[in-house]
Design a protein around this motif. Structure first.
Motif, mmCIF file in Angstrom:
data_model
loop_
_atom_site.group_PDB
_atom_site.id
_atom_site.type_symbol
_atom_site.label_atom_id
_atom_site.label_comp_id
_atom_site.label_asym_id
_atom_site.label_seq_id
_atom_site.Cartn_x
_atom_site.Cartn_y
_atom_site.Cartn_z
ATOM 1 N N ASP A 1 0.835 -1.206 0.000
ATOM 2 C CA ASP A 1 0.000 0.000 0.000
ATOM 3 C C ASP A 1 0.867 1.252 0.000
ATOM 4 N N ARG A 2 1.936 1.220 0.813
ATOM 5 C CA ARG A 2 2.826 2.379 0.922
ATOM 6 C C ARG A 2 3.576 2.593 -0.395
ATOM 7 N N ARG A 3 4.039 1.497 -0.973
ATOM 8 C CA ARG A 3 4.770 1.601 -2.232
ATOM 9 C C ARG A 3 3.879 2.215 -3.319
ATOM 10 N N LEU A 4 2.637 1.715 -3.365
ATOM 11 C CA LEU A 4 1.691 2.218 -4.363
ATOM 12 C C LEU A 4 1.464 3.722 -4.167
ATOM 13 N N ALA A 5 1.292 4.114 -2.901
ATOM 14 C CA ALA A 5 1.045 5.528 -2.592
ATOM 15 C C ALA A 5 2.214 6.394 -3.057
ATOM 16 N N TYR A 6 3.427 6.019 -2.684
ATOM 17 C CA TYR A 6 4.596 6.809 -3.062
ATOM 18 C C TYR A 6 4.780 6.827 -4.584
ATOM 19 N N ALA A 7 4.562 5.660 -5.216
ATOM 20 C CA ALA A 7 4.785 5.573 -6.667
ATOM 21 C C ALA A 7 3.843 6.510 -7.416
ATOM 22 N N ILE A 8 2.573 6.522 -7.031
ATOM 23 C CA ILE A 8 1.606 7.353 -7.759
ATOM 24 C C ILE A 8 1.820 8.838 -7.465
ATOM 25 N N VAL A 9 2.035 9.165 -6.180
ATOM 26 C CA VAL A 9 2.193 10.581 -5.815
ATOM 27 C C VAL A 9 3.442 11.172 -6.489
ATOM 28 N N THR B 1 -3.381 13.188 -7.368
ATOM 29 C CA THR B 1 -2.777 11.855 -7.207
ATOM 30 C C THR B 1 -3.010 11.324 -5.789
ATOM 31 N N LEU B 2 -2.964 12.214 -4.807
ATOM 32 C CA LEU B 2 -3.240 11.761 -3.440
ATOM 33 C C LEU B 2 -4.670 11.233 -3.330
ATOM 34 N N MET B 3 -5.593 11.968 -3.960
ATOM 35 C CA MET B 3 -7.002 11.536 -3.922
ATOM 36 C C MET B 3 -7.174 10.211 -4.673
ATOM 37 N N VAL B 4 -6.480 10.082 -5.803
ATOM 38 C CA VAL B 4 -6.593 8.843 -6.587
ATOM 39 C C VAL B 4 -6.002 7.668 -5.795
ATOM 40 N N VAL B 5 -4.836 7.880 -5.185
ATOM 41 C CA VAL B 5 -4.218 6.817 -4.373
ATOM 42 C C VAL B 5 -5.179 6.389 -3.271
ATOM 43 N N SER B 6 -5.715 7.392 -2.594
ATOM 44 C CA SER B 6 -6.628 7.116 -1.489
ATOM 45 C C SER B 6 -7.846 6.323 -1.990
ATOM 46 N N ALA B 7 -8.385 6.744 -3.132
ATOM 47 C CA ALA B 7 -9.568 6.078 -3.689
ATOM 48 C C ALA B 7 -9.247 4.655 -4.136
ATOM 49 N N VAL C 1 2.227 10.871 5.255
ATOM 50 C CA VAL C 1 2.815 11.215 3.958
ATOM 51 C C VAL C 1 2.421 12.640 3.577
ATOM 52 N N VAL C 2 1.134 12.924 3.723
ATOM 53 C CA VAL C 2 0.588 14.239 3.367
ATOM 54 C C VAL C 2 1.209 15.347 4.226
ATOM 55 N N LEU C 3 1.292 15.089 5.532
ATOM 56 C CA LEU C 3 1.854 16.127 6.412
ATOM 57 C C LEU C 3 3.348 16.317 6.148
ATOM 58 N N GLY C 4 3.984 15.219 5.805
ATOM 59 C CA GLY C 4 5.403 15.300 5.454
ATOM 60 C C GLY C 4 5.611 16.155 4.211
ATOM 61 N N SER D 1 2.477 27.003 -6.295
ATOM 62 C CA SER D 1 1.958 26.061 -7.291
ATOM 63 C C SER D 1 2.884 24.856 -7.486
ATOM 64 N N PHE D 2 4.033 24.887 -6.818
ATOM 65 C CA PHE D 2 4.980 23.783 -6.991
ATOM 66 C C PHE D 2 5.542 23.365 -5.626
ATOM 67 N N LEU D 3 5.832 22.095 -5.512
ATOM 68 C CA LEU D 3 6.336 21.569 -4.247
ATOM 69 C C LEU D 3 7.427 20.542 -4.507
ATOM 70 N N GLU D 4 8.442 20.580 -3.676
ATOM 71 C CA GLU D 4 9.557 19.632 -3.804
ATOM 72 C C GLU D 4 9.122 18.239 -3.306
ATOM 73 N N LEU D 5 9.200 17.236 -4.168
ATOM 74 C CA LEU D 5 8.795 15.880 -3.772
ATOM 75 C C LEU D 5 10.002 14.943 -3.668
ATOM 76 N N GLY D 6 11.171 15.562 -3.486
ATOM 77 C CA GLY D 6 12.397 14.761 -3.426
ATOM 78 C C GLY D 6 12.330 13.686 -2.353
ATOM 79 N N ALA D 7 11.746 14.038 -1.199
ATOM 80 C CA ALA D 7 11.696 13.079 -0.088
ATOM 81 C C ALA D 7 10.888 11.836 -0.457
ATOM 82 N N ILE D 8 9.797 12.076 -1.198
ATOM 83 C CA ILE D 8 8.940 10.959 -1.602
ATOM 84 C C ILE D 8 9.719 10.032 -2.556
ATOM 85 N N LYS D 9 10.408 10.655 -3.491
ATOM 86 C CA LYS D 9 11.173 9.864 -4.467
ATOM 87 C C LYS D 9 12.291 9.088 -3.766
#
Lengths: 494, 116
Positions: free
Chosen positions: A135-143, A156-162, A180-183, A267-275
């Motif tokens: 579940d976690r892998r899927l969440a990170y991969a999609i986001v 993508t967060l909404m889609v992962v959740s759904a 993940v979201v708060l991070g 309008s933009f956010l660093e997602l380096g941590a997720i990757k």
């Protein structure tokens, strides 16, 4: 899966909130009573009502009267949270046999309804996802695919959740995604507060909406499907024909609403941590591979099992969704993807609540009480067009499910709606499906569903934030559910 | 040495008790509840910082407490209504996020919960 049925959800919290507004003196008085007195009052009142209805000298068939007495008592116990929901569930067959509405075997039969085993299979599958971190892998991969575009990240967060909540617990999905979201939001500088609100609402709404898409997605869907299957042929794929398009449309609209309801300055956010997190997971591990190897064919068989079975000449029942779910569960244990210790963490009480909902519905139906209540309601709604009745049913379902358990709401309303459909001489799918989908749209109060309570508990969103954002989504969702259900059932597509 | 303990429930209380054995350790307790288990059992008189710690406010809370070490000690009991429904997932996920900050953090809750 709608995990509102954890045995502790009740109207009490909401009453406390609403009470502060509308009846402060009464609620202050009630709140001042000792805990034991409060519990006793909440426990005694439902049984008093049951007794009064039982002995009421009215010109009504005794079976109908007794079924109504049981219905009112159980509804009140579920509503007030007098006992944990599963304990109240155990009382349903006890009362049905006490009043002679069913013999023992028939009163207990709904607890073994195929839909209960379908849910069981879904929960065991979800446990495999959780245990192996799929579940976690899927969440990170999609986001990570959103590449930091804020609007896309929300989507993508909404889609992962759904997507996750189509198969696993809504609460577990939200619990997984909150950190993940708060991070992610914590890296948004001054906008982190607004952004986290938007994201948290997004995953809560996404989980609820995803749960609408499949029978296994939410316990109310299982209750509705179980009762509907007594009236008309009803399969896993039949549900998806309505649930999936409804989920997709509501998800897209909710996404746009949330962007506007919680505007953010960046309008933009660093997602380096997720990757980085995704990279640190490495390639798929053996447990994840085994889970996918069992999960993907299971979904395929849930959707097209009847056709595949016919191709190989298997008996039709062998490919039913419940048997496929059980086979998948056996495989998960046989391949040591899960061991029985893992199964102990599953929320087993859900089966009691779904079984009780079905038993209550069948009791109302067999006694004629459902038809009687339906007759009274039909006389009230006489002259209204079907779509208006559907809209009213949807609104009532939303209102109740914001105040009490979604599953209990469906268990109370669906039998009545089946009776009402019979009186109105319409396809029961019109009213039952609109109700079953609408109970998932409980975004207005923090106690509407456990995922929203969990979100509220982060302290990021206030009651007002949830109500404001939730109401904006609820109203269009009600309209979409009503219109889509009407069109698909009317044109024989469901 | 100043240690910030996040969570004054079942595990937090035990940790605080052990910390108190060493007078050189100053313990700062953070918990959203007014009377968590550690207060109810008289282990501490009051919660020092009444906040629910998330990745969103973690740096602010750390700034306020100024500890040399943070111990995350939230238990499934602190999330009693979610025991089987994602509480473990939530606690472990939150710990994972908190350890990403540039502050020494020891998460103990997930060790009590087992693998997730």
């Amino acid at each position: 899966m709608a995990d509102d049925s954890d045995g502790r959800w009740s109207i009490t919290g909401s009453i406390r909130v609403i009470g502060e507004e509308i009846a402060p003196t009464f609620f202050k008085f009630f709140a001042k009573l000792p805990k034991l007195a409060q519990r006793s009052i909440k426990l005694i009142i439902p049984f008093l009502f049951m007794l009064v209805i039982t002995i009421l000298p009215v010109d009504l068939d005794s079976q109908i009267k007794y079924a109504l007495a049981v219905f009112v008592c159980i509804s009140m116990l579920w509503t007030f949270g007098s006992l944990p929901l599963p304990v109240t569930a155990l009382l349903v067959p006890v009362l049905l046999t006490f009043y002679g509405i069913f013999p023992t075997a028939e009163a207990l039969m709904p607890f073994a309804n195929p839909v209960v085993y379908l849910l069981m299979g879904g929960l065991i599958m979800a446990e495999a996802f959780r245990k192996h971190g799929l579940d976690r892998r899927l969440a990170y991969a999609i986001v990570s695919k959103s590449e930091g575009n804020l609007h896309l990240t929300l989507l993508t967060l909404m889609v992962v959740s759904a997507v996750l909540s189509m198969w696993i617990s809504n609460t577990a999905t939200v619990a997984l995604l909150i950190p993940v979201v708060l991070g992610i939001a914590s890296r948004a500088g001054e906008d982190k507060g607004r952004l986290s609100m938007q994201f948290l609402m997004g995953i809560g709404v996404g989980a609820a909406i995803g749960g609408m898409a499949t029978i296994t997605g939410s316990a109310p869907n299982a209750v509705a499907s179980g009762l509907l299957a007594n009236e008309t042929p009803w399969t896993f794929i039949d549900w998806m024909k309505l649930g999936l398009p409804a989920s997709i449309v509501i998800l897209i609209i909710s996404w746009q609403i949330l962007i506007r309801a919680f505007p953010v300055g960046i309008s933009f956010l660093e997602l380096g941590a997720i990757k980085k997190e995704l990279e640190s997971m490495g390639p798929l591990r053996m447990g994840e591979k085994k889970t996918l190897f069992i999960f993907l064919p299971t979904v395929a068989l849930w959707i097209a099992g009847a056709d595949i079975g016919a191709l190989f000449g298997f008996p039709a029942s062998f490919m039913s969704a419940a048997i496929v779910a059980l086979s998948a569960s056996v495989l998960l244990f046989a391949t040591r993807t899960l061991d029985w210790q893992d199964a102990r963490t599953i929320s087993w009480e859900i089966f009691l609540i779904v079984g009780a909902g079905l038993a209550l519905g069948e009791g109302l139906d067999a006694s004629g009480a459902a038809d009687w209540i339906a007759g009274q309601l039909v006389s009230l709604t006489g002259g209204l067009s079907l779509i208006i009745i559907m809209l009213i049913v949807s609104l009532i379902s939303v209102l109740l499910s914001n105040l009490m358990s979604n599953t209990a709401t469906a268990a109370i309303l669906v039998p009545i709606l089946i009776g009402m459909s019979s009186t109105l001489m319409i396809d029961p799918k019109f009213l039952v499906l609109v109700c079953a989908l609408s109970v998932s749209v409980s975004f207005i109060t923090p106690i509407g569903t456990p995922p929203f309570t969990l979100i509220f508990s982060t302290g990021v969103l206030s009651r007002e934030n949830i109500a404001r954002g939730g109401l904006r989504i609820t109203l269009p969702a009600v309209l979409i559910i009503t219109v889509l259900t009407y069109l698909l059932v009317e044109f024989g597509l469901v | 040495m100043k240690v910030m303990v996040v969570g004054a429930g079942a595990i937090g209380t035990e940790i605080i008790k052990q910390m108190h054995k060493n007078p050189r350790i100053e313990v700062i307790v953070v918990d959203p509840k007014d009377k968590p288990k550690a207060v109810a059992e008289g282990v501490i008189q009051k919660v020092d910082i009444r906040k629910h710690v998330t990745p969103l406010n973690f740096e602010e809370v750390v700034k306020e407490a100024d500890p040399e070490l943070v111990i995350i000690a939230r238990t499934i009991e602190d999330w009693e209504q979610f025991d089987n429904l994602g509480g473990a997932q939530y606690i472990i996920g939150m710990e994972r996020e908190l350890t990403k900050f540039d502050i020494p953090v020891i998460p103990v809750s997930s060790q009590m919960l087992g693998p997730c």
